[in-house]
Motif scaffolding. Sequence first.
Motif, PDB file in Angstrom:
ATOM      1  N   GLU A 280      40.210  39.349 -44.159  1.00 26.41           N
ATOM      2  CA  GLU A 280      38.795  39.002 -43.988  1.00 26.41           C
ATOM      3  C   GLU A 280      38.502  37.617 -44.557  1.00 26.41           C
ATOM      4  OE1 GLU A 280      36.574  42.185 -45.721  1.00 26.41           O
ATOM      5  OE2 GLU A 280      37.057  43.603 -44.106  1.00 26.41           O
ATOM      6  N   TRP A 281      39.135  37.276 -45.688  1.00 30.39           N
ATOM      7  CA  TRP A 281      38.935  35.948 -46.265  1.00 30.39           C
ATOM      8  C   TRP A 281      39.462  34.866 -45.325  1.00 30.39           C
ATOM      9  CZ3 TRP A 281      41.823  31.701 -47.467  1.00 30.39           C
ATOM     10  CH2 TRP A 281      41.233  30.733 -48.284  1.00 30.39           C
ATOM     11  N   VAL A 282      40.646  35.071 -44.773  1.00 28.88           N
ATOM     12  CA  VAL A 282      41.246  34.075 -43.885  1.00 28.88           C
ATOM     13  C   VAL A 282      40.388  33.894 -42.634  1.00 28.88           C
ATOM     14  CG1 VAL A 282      43.245  33.524 -42.465  1.00 28.88           C
ATOM     15  CG2 VAL A 282      43.586  34.470 -44.732  1.00 28.88           C
ATOM     16  N   VAL A 283      39.955  34.982 -42.035  1.00 30.10           N
ATOM     17  CA  VAL A 283      39.138  34.897 -40.824  1.00 30.10           C
ATOM     18  C   VAL A 283      37.846  34.148 -41.104  1.00 30.10           C
ATOM     19  CG1 VAL A 283      37.795  36.235 -39.161  1.00 30.10           C
ATOM     20  CG2 VAL A 283      40.115  36.959 -39.745  1.00 30.10           C
ATOM     21  N   GLU A 284      37.137  34.537 -42.162  1.00 26.82           N
ATOM     22  CA  GLU A 284      35.857  33.915 -42.492  1.00 26.82           C
ATOM     23  C   GLU A 284      36.029  32.431 -42.815  1.00 26.82           C
ATOM     24  OE1 GLU A 284      31.662  34.007 -43.108  1.00 26.82           O
ATOM     25  OE2 GLU A 284      33.040  35.480 -42.239  1.00 26.82           O
ATOM     26  N   THR A 285      37.027  32.110 -43.626  1.00 27.33           N
ATOM     27  CA  THR A 285      37.219  30.720 -44.045  1.00 27.33           C
ATOM     28  C   THR A 285      37.665  29.850 -42.878  1.00 27.33           C
ATOM     29  OG1 THR A 285      37.840  31.530 -46.238  1.00 27.33           O
ATOM     30  CG2 THR A 285      38.351  29.238 -45.742  1.00 27.33           C
ATOM     31  N   ALA A 286      38.593  30.344 -42.068  1.00 28.24           N
ATOM     32  CA  ALA A 286      39.059  29.581 -40.906  1.00 28.24           C
ATOM     33  C   ALA A 286      37.926  29.357 -39.916  1.00 28.24           C
ATOM     34  CB  ALA A 286      40.220  30.307 -40.239  1.00 28.24           C
ATOM     35  N   ALA A 287      37.076  30.364 -39.728  1.00 23.61           N
ATOM     36  CA  ALA A 287      35.946  30.220 -38.807  1.00 23.61           C
ATOM     37  C   ALA A 287      34.995  29.122 -39.284  1.00 23.61           C
ATOM     38  CB  ALA A 287      35.213  31.549 -38.677  1.00 23.61           C
ATOM     39  N   LYS A 288      34.671  29.133 -40.569  1.00 24.70           N
ATOM     40  CA  LYS A 288      33.755  28.122 -41.111  1.00 24.70           C
ATOM     41  C   LYS A 288      34.355  26.720 -41.029  1.00 24.70           C
ATOM     42  CE  LYS A 288      31.246  31.215 -44.234  1.00 24.70           C
ATOM     43  NZ  LYS A 288      30.969  31.581 -45.657  1.00 24.70           N
ATOM     44  N   VAL A 289      35.642  26.589 -41.317  1.00 26.09           N
ATOM     45  CA  VAL A 289      36.287  25.272 -41.248  1.00 26.09           C
ATOM     46  C   VAL A 289      36.318  24.772 -39.813  1.00 26.09           C
ATOM     47  CG1 VAL A 289      38.512  24.096 -41.490  1.00 26.09           C
ATOM     48  CG2 VAL A 289      37.633  25.503 -43.363  1.00 26.09           C
ATOM     49  N   ALA A 290      36.638  25.660 -38.861  1.00 26.85           N
ATOM     50  CA  ALA A 290      36.683  25.255 -37.453  1.00 26.85           C
ATOM     51  C   ALA A 290      35.305  24.821 -36.958  1.00 26.85           C
ATOM     52  CB  ALA A 290      37.218  26.403 -36.608  1.00 26.85           C
TER      53      ALA A 290
END
Length: 327
Positions: A280-290
């Motif tokens: 969940e951390w990876v998905v959320e963080t990657a989404a925000k960075v993208a």
Amino acid sequence: MKKIGILHGMESSFPEAFVERVNQIAPAGITAERMIVEKVIQGESSGYDVIIDRISQDVPFYRAMLKNTAMAGTAVINNPFWWSADEKFFNNALALSVGVPVPKTALLPSKERPTDTSETSFRNLKFPLPWGDIFDYIGFPAYMKPHAGGGWKSVYKVRNPDELFSAYDETDQLVMLLQEEITFTDYFRCYCIGGKEVRIMPYEPRNPHHLRYHAEMPTGPAAKKLLATVKDYVLRLNKALGYDFNTVEFAVKDGIPYAIDFCNPAPDADINSVGQENFEWVVETAAKVAIDRAKKHKPGKDNLTWGTFLTSSIAGSPRTAIYESKK
């Protein structure tokens, strides 16, 4: 409309969750989808403002396509020009220049000559190698592994020269590293996304793959200091290398975290291996960075991330100042 695409292969859990999350939180005018590759024409954009690359390390066609669309202005995560040139031995040398400890490591030529070479191709290489000097420097036990690659492929633990030479005979045309063993008390695998967001995960590489994240996070004042050092080292390495999405592994011996592996252009993000919370951390963080990269995207410009190793070199800065100048 700005488009974010994710390029992937057999992987399912992360790409699907990433697209869904971006479309949930992105402002109007930004959308995400599984990337569709049609014709690839030199100098033409793919039509995506941002691409998350999860597969080109295994597919040369995709790698060439990503370089072409990056030239046309797409922000590709990770920079396909950089990771294509990157490898583990260079990484270790760069780590030393930014003050991050790494195991003692020596580079070994391939056991078999590369195709289309002959004995005279190696007239500058002293043979036999000074094996005694190398063994004195590295010590035993040690690990021998490819200087470029990953996934624990062709990795050997060798306890003496006989075991090393026996393993070496199996490596064909692979250029190998010989690296000292770090007998660790703690081990961490750390995500770094966007060059600034860090997640430190306790990790046990000796467990079966699906159980490697089943480890306990150390606690107490000493652990707090150690984790702060680990985070600092993660940021140093990724800023120098210019990775937008990477993992760094550390083996801790006598309180010192040694960087073991930090060249991962498409690090594991599958829910079945990293676990629900990390996923969940990876998905959320990657989404925000993208989404942030899509907002900042400038059509027709260079939208790639270039690490301080390159930018400082262009500026003529001393190598030892790579990290300090960017603090």
